[in-house]
Design an enzyme around this catalytic site. Structure first.
Site: not given
Ligand code: USQ
Length: 383
Positions: A144, A179, A181-182, A185
Site C-alpha cells: 500500500t 494505522s 493495518y498499514h 504491510k
Molecule cells: N476519508 C475521509 N472521509 C471518509 C473516508 C475517508 O475524509 O469518509 C479520508 C481518510 O481520512 C484518508 C483518505 O480519505 O485520509 C483515504 O481513506 P480510505 O479509507 O479511502 O483509505 P485507507 O484507509 O488509507 O485505506 C484504503 C484501503 C487499504 C489500502 C489503502 C491505500 O482500505 O486497503 O491499502 O486505501 S492508501 O490509502 O494509499 O494507503
C-alpha cells in the site's frame, strides 16, 4: 500461466481471478471468507454482497467456458497453503489475503491482533510455501502507498539512495504508516525483502493507493459476477463511500480539513497493474517495488467532484466536515513517483465525470439497500 490467487473472494481478488481465467490462464483462488465474517461482525455488510465463490465460479464457467479452481481455507495455515502450492505449482502467486481495513485494525485489541496475525501469518506462509515447493514462482504482493505515509519529501518508487558522511548506499524508502493495518504491510515488505536477500525469491511489491469502482470487463458479463462493494466507515474506501452517500442524500463525510492527498486508481487499473506485473516477472533474487496509482487528489477535491457530478444527476449532494476519527496529516506535501507501471504499459482509467456518473447510477440501482447507520465513523484512533 498458472496463478494462485490468495484472497480470491475480496474486492480485488475476485475480478483478478476472472481476468486471468478469461485470458486463458489456469487460476486457483483461495479464501476463508474472513472479510465477509468481519463485515457481519462489525455491521459492515456490503451494499452488494456477491454469491459464494463456488456459485460465482460455476456461473463464470457457464458463461465463458473457463474454469477457475476454488480452495477454501486459511492461507496463514502453513500445512494447508504449502500442500496447495506443492500440488498446484504456480508460476505466479498473487497475495491479496489480508485484513485490508485501517479502521478495523484500530478498533480494539482483538481486531488489532487479528490484523497482525492474519496479515503477517499469510505472508510468512506464502513465503515459506514458495521457498520450499515452487522457488521460481513470482510472488506478486499487494502492498500500500500508506506504507510511506506522508513524508515532507518526494516519495520514490520503493528505494532511495542515501549519501551519508561521504558514503552512499540504497535502502527501502523510509516508511511511517498511519494505522496498524498499514504497519502490517510495512512488516510484510521487510519479511519479503529478507527472504529475497537470503533465499533469492522473486517478488513484486505493489504499493497501491485507495481503489474505487465496481466494474471490470468480466463483472459486466452478469450482475451476479459482481465484486464485494463496501460503503461503511470500516471497509468502504473514500470514493466508494462518497458515491454511496451522495445517492443516499447523506452529506459527504470529509474527515478534518480534507487536505489529505492520496494516489487513487480505478478497479480496472488494479487488474491491469497486477496483470502487467505478472506478465513481466521480477528477476530471481529481486524485490521490485512499483507505486500503483494513476492520479492524486485531496479529499476536498474528491468531495467537490462527487458533489458536482451528483447534483448534475439531480441528487442534492452536500458536504460535511467531521472531526477526523484518524490520526493523520490533514495538509501535507505529496509527490510520489509512479512511472514503473506506466513504463510497463499501464493505460490509466481516470476518475472522469463519466466514470463518476456511471458509479453514481450503478449505486442508485441499489439505493434501497443503503443503511445510513453504516455511514458515520465508528472507530477513533485517539480514543
Ligand atoms: N476519508 C475521509 N472521509 C471518509 C473516508 C475517508 O475524509 O469518509 C479520508 C481518510 O481520512 C484518508 C483518505 O480519505 O485520509 C483515504 O481513506 P480510505 O479509507 O479511502 O483509505 P485507507 O484507509 O488509507 O485505506 C484504503 C484501503 C487499504 C489500502 C489503502 C491505500 O482500505 O486497503 O491499502 O486505501 S492508501 O490509502 O494509499 O494507503
Amino acid at each position: 500461466m498458472r496463478l494462485l490467487i490468495l484472497g480470491g473472494d475480496g474486492y480485488l481478488g475476485w475480478p483478478t481471478a476472472m481476468h486471468f481465467a478469461a485470458g486463458g490462464h489456469e487460476v486457483c483462488l483461495v479464501d476463508n471468507y474472513l472479510r465477509r465474517r468481519i463485515c457481519l461482525e462489525t455491521n459492515s455488510e456490503p451494499l452488494i454482497n456477491p454469491p459464494s465463490l463456488h456459485d460465482r465460479v460455476a456461473l463464470f464457467g457457464a458463461l465463458t467456458g473457463r474454469q477457475i479452481e476454488v480452495a477454501i481455507g486459511d492461507c496463514a495455515d502453513y500445512e494447508f497453503l504449502s500442500s496447495l502450492v506443492q500440488r498446484f505449482q504456480p508460476d505466479t502467486l498473487v497475495h491479496y489475503a489480508e485484513q485490508p481495513s485501517a479502521p478495523y485494525s484500530m478498533l480494539d485489541y482483538q481486531a488489532a491482533r487479528l490484523t497482525l496475525d492474519n496479515n503477517l501469518g499469510v505472508t510468512f506462509s506464502a513465503i515459506w510455501a514458495v521457498k520450499e515447493h515452487a522457488p521460481s514462482c513470482h510472488i506478486v504482493k499487494l502492498g500500500t502507498m500508506g506504507e510511506y505515509g506522508t513524508p515532507n519529501i518526494d516519495i520514490e518508487e520503493g528505494w532511495i539512495s542515501i549519501e551519508h558522511k561521504g558514503r552512499q548506499d540504497t535502502f527501502l524508502f523510509p516508511r511511517q504508516a498511519g494505522s496498524l493495518y498499514h504497519t502490517t504491510k510495512v512488516l510484510d515488505t521487510d519479511l519479503l525483502w529478507f527472504y529475497v536477500r537470503t533465499h533469492g525469491l522473486r517478488v513484486t511489491d505493489l504499493m497501491q493507493g485507495p481503489v474505487y469502482g465496481l466494474r471490470t470487463a468480466e463483472t459486466n458479463l452478469d450482475p451476479r459476477l459482481t465484486t464485494i462493494f463496501n460503503y461503511d466507515d470500516i471497509f468502504g474506501t473514500v470514493v466508494n463511500r462518497f458515491v454511496t452517500q451522495a445517492v443516499a442524500g447523506i452529506p459527504l463525510t470529509v474527515y478534518g480539513k480534507g487536505g489529505q492527498t492520496r494516489g487513487y486508481l480505478n478497479l480496472k487499473d488494479t487488474i491491469q497493474c497486477v496483470a502487467l506485473a505478472a506478465n513481466t516477472p521480477a528477476d530471481q533474487g529481486q524485490l521490485r517495488v512499483l507505486n500503483q496509482f494513476t492520479e492524486s487528489f485531496s479529499v476536498n477535491q474528491l468531495a467537490e467532484r462527487i458533489c458536482r457530478v451528483g447534483n448534475s444527476l439531480g441528487l442534492e449532494v452536500k458536504i460535511e466536515t467531521l472531526e477526523n476519527p484518524r490520526k493523520e496529516l490533514e495538509e501535507h506535501y505529496y509527490n510520489p513517483a509512479h512511472s514503473g507501471l506506466l513504463a510497463l504499459g499501464l493505460q490509466p482509467h481516470y476518475l472522469t465525470d463519466e466514470v463518476a456518473t456511471d458509479m453514481l447510477q450503478t449505486v442508485m440501482r441499489h439505493r434501497e439497500a443503503i443503511d445510513p447507520r453504516k455511514i458515520q465513523p465508528r472507530v477513533f484512533w485517539k480514543r
